[in-house]
Scaffold this motif. Structure first.
Motif, PDB file in Angstrom:
ATOM      1  N   LYS A 123     -65.474   6.818  14.299  1.00  0.00           N
ATOM      2  CA  LYS A 123     -66.623   6.421  15.113  1.00  0.00           C
ATOM      3  C   LYS A 123     -66.458   5.008  15.641  1.00  0.00           C
ATOM      4  O   LYS A 123     -65.797   4.174  15.040  1.00  0.00           O
ATOM      5  CB  LYS A 123     -67.911   6.526  14.298  1.00  0.00           C
ATOM      6  N   ASP A 124     -67.064   4.788  16.792  1.00  0.00           N
ATOM      7  CA  ASP A 124     -67.188   3.461  17.375  1.00  0.00           C
ATOM      8  C   ASP A 124     -68.650   3.344  17.767  1.00  0.00           C
ATOM      9  O   ASP A 124     -69.068   3.872  18.801  1.00  0.00           O
ATOM     10  CB  ASP A 124     -66.265   3.317  18.582  1.00  0.00           C
ATOM     11  N   GLY A 125     -69.440   2.739  16.906  1.00  0.00           N
ATOM     12  CA  GLY A 125     -70.890   2.697  17.122  1.00  0.00           C
ATOM     13  C   GLY A 125     -71.474   4.084  16.967  1.00  0.00           C
ATOM     14  O   GLY A 125     -71.264   4.752  15.963  1.00  0.00           O
ATOM     15  N   ASP A 126     -72.185   4.542  18.008  1.00  0.00           N
ATOM     16  CA  ASP A 126     -72.819   5.857  17.972  1.00  0.00           C
ATOM     17  C   ASP A 126     -71.921   6.965  18.523  1.00  0.00           C
ATOM     18  O   ASP A 126     -72.338   8.120  18.615  1.00  0.00           O
ATOM     19  CB  ASP A 126     -74.126   5.837  18.777  1.00  0.00           C
ATOM     20  N   TYR A 127     -70.714   6.623  18.938  1.00  0.00           N
ATOM     21  CA  TYR A 127     -69.821   7.576  19.575  1.00  0.00           C
ATOM     22  C   TYR A 127     -68.586   7.849  18.726  1.00  0.00           C
ATOM     23  O   TYR A 127     -68.181   7.023  17.906  1.00  0.00           O
ATOM     24  CB  TYR A 127     -69.366   7.044  20.948  1.00  0.00           C
ATOM     25  N   LYS A 129     -64.685   7.945  18.769  1.00  0.00           N
ATOM     26  CA  LYS A 129     -63.578   7.481  19.596  1.00  0.00           C
ATOM     27  C   LYS A 129     -62.350   8.364  19.410  1.00  0.00           C
ATOM     28  O   LYS A 129     -61.445   8.369  20.237  1.00  0.00           O
ATOM     29  CB  LYS A 129     -63.245   6.017  19.314  1.00  0.00           C
ATOM     30  N   LYS A 150     -64.685   8.552  24.423  1.00  0.00           N
ATOM     31  CA  LYS A 150     -65.979   8.022  23.971  1.00  0.00           C
ATOM     32  C   LYS A 150     -66.926   9.209  24.032  1.00  0.00           C
ATOM     33  O   LYS A 150     -67.566   9.466  25.050  1.00  0.00           O
ATOM     34  CB  LYS A 150     -66.443   6.886  24.870  1.00  0.00           C
ATOM     35  N   ASP A 152     -69.981  11.532  22.808  1.00  0.00           N
ATOM     36  CA  ASP A 152     -71.316  11.512  22.208  1.00  0.00           C
ATOM     37  C   ASP A 152     -71.450  12.707  21.267  1.00  0.00           C
ATOM     38  O   ASP A 152     -71.325  13.854  21.704  1.00  0.00           O
ATOM     39  CB  ASP A 152     -72.371  11.577  23.304  1.00  0.00           C
ATOM     40  N   PRO A 153     -71.694  12.469  19.983  1.00  0.00           N
ATOM     41  CA  PRO A 153     -71.846  13.579  19.037  1.00  0.00           C
ATOM     42  C   PRO A 153     -72.955  14.556  19.431  1.00  0.00           C
ATOM     43  O   PRO A 153     -72.893  15.731  19.082  1.00  0.00           O
ATOM     44  CB  PRO A 153     -72.193  12.891  17.713  1.00  0.00           C
ATOM     45  N   LYS A 154     -73.939  14.107  20.189  1.00  0.00           N
ATOM     46  CA  LYS A 154     -75.033  14.979  20.625  1.00  0.00           C
ATOM     47  C   LYS A 154     -74.553  16.084  21.541  1.00  0.00           C
ATOM     48  O   LYS A 154     -75.193  17.123  21.673  1.00  0.00           O
ATOM     49  CB  LYS A 154     -76.105  14.152  21.333  1.00  0.00           C
TER      50      LYS A 154
END
Length: 160
Positions: A123-127, A129, A150, A152-154
């Motif tokens: 992860k890199d923050g909320d994303y 990588k 990058k 988004d897990p969503k």
């Protein structure tokens, strides 16, 4: 008693010493006879998503339309050992990747009906990588997929 402790310590040390990175595993197996290794960059992924040109992939690799996820992917590495002999596949299945050492977090890890699936991500923050998918089974499946971007897990959730 000392022999038992020494044996356990040596067994653990051997496991730790043989644990590798995803890149090490890719390098080790990509030159095996029958192995298919592909590196797809952003341009190639974009072409696949648009369907404007035919991207010639080996018959056993079907990527299809990557949809929403495709726009977030920068590159993909794919290692397929389907056409390798049984000893190569067995060695791949036993190969240990040191997920913790390289900053990966488990997303999905299953071992059902002889099929071992491991999905790990950095992860890199909320994303994410990087996402790594490793599949090995008794039925000939031996695949290692490394996705960079990058992401988004969503994007992967069923909720819209």
């Amino acid at each position: 008693m000392k022999k038992i402790f020494l044996s356990i310590a040596l067994a653990l040390a051997t496991t730790v010493c043989t644990a590798q990175s995803v890149n090490d595993v890719m390098r080790e197996f990509k030159s095996a006879k029958g192995a298919t290794c592909l590196n797809l960059n952003k341009s190639m992924i974009k072409l696949m998503g648009e369907g404007k040109e035919q991207l010639s992939l080996p018959e056993n690799i079907k990527l299809g339309d990557l949809g929403e996820v495709g726009k977030d992917i920068d590159s993909v590495k794919i290692l397929v050992l389907e056409d390798c002999n049984a000893s190569v596949k067995k060695k791949f299945a036993k190969k240990t990747i040191n997920w913790d050492k390289y900053g990966y977090q488990p997303v999905v890890v299953t071992n059902e009906d002889g099929e071992n699936v491991q999905i790990y991500a950095q992860k890199d923050g909320d994303y994410f990588k990087e996402i790594v998918i490793r599949v090995s089974s008794k039925d000939d499946e031996s695949v290692l997929l490394q996705i960079f971007g990058k992401i988004d897990p969503k994007t992967f959730s069923d909720k819209k």
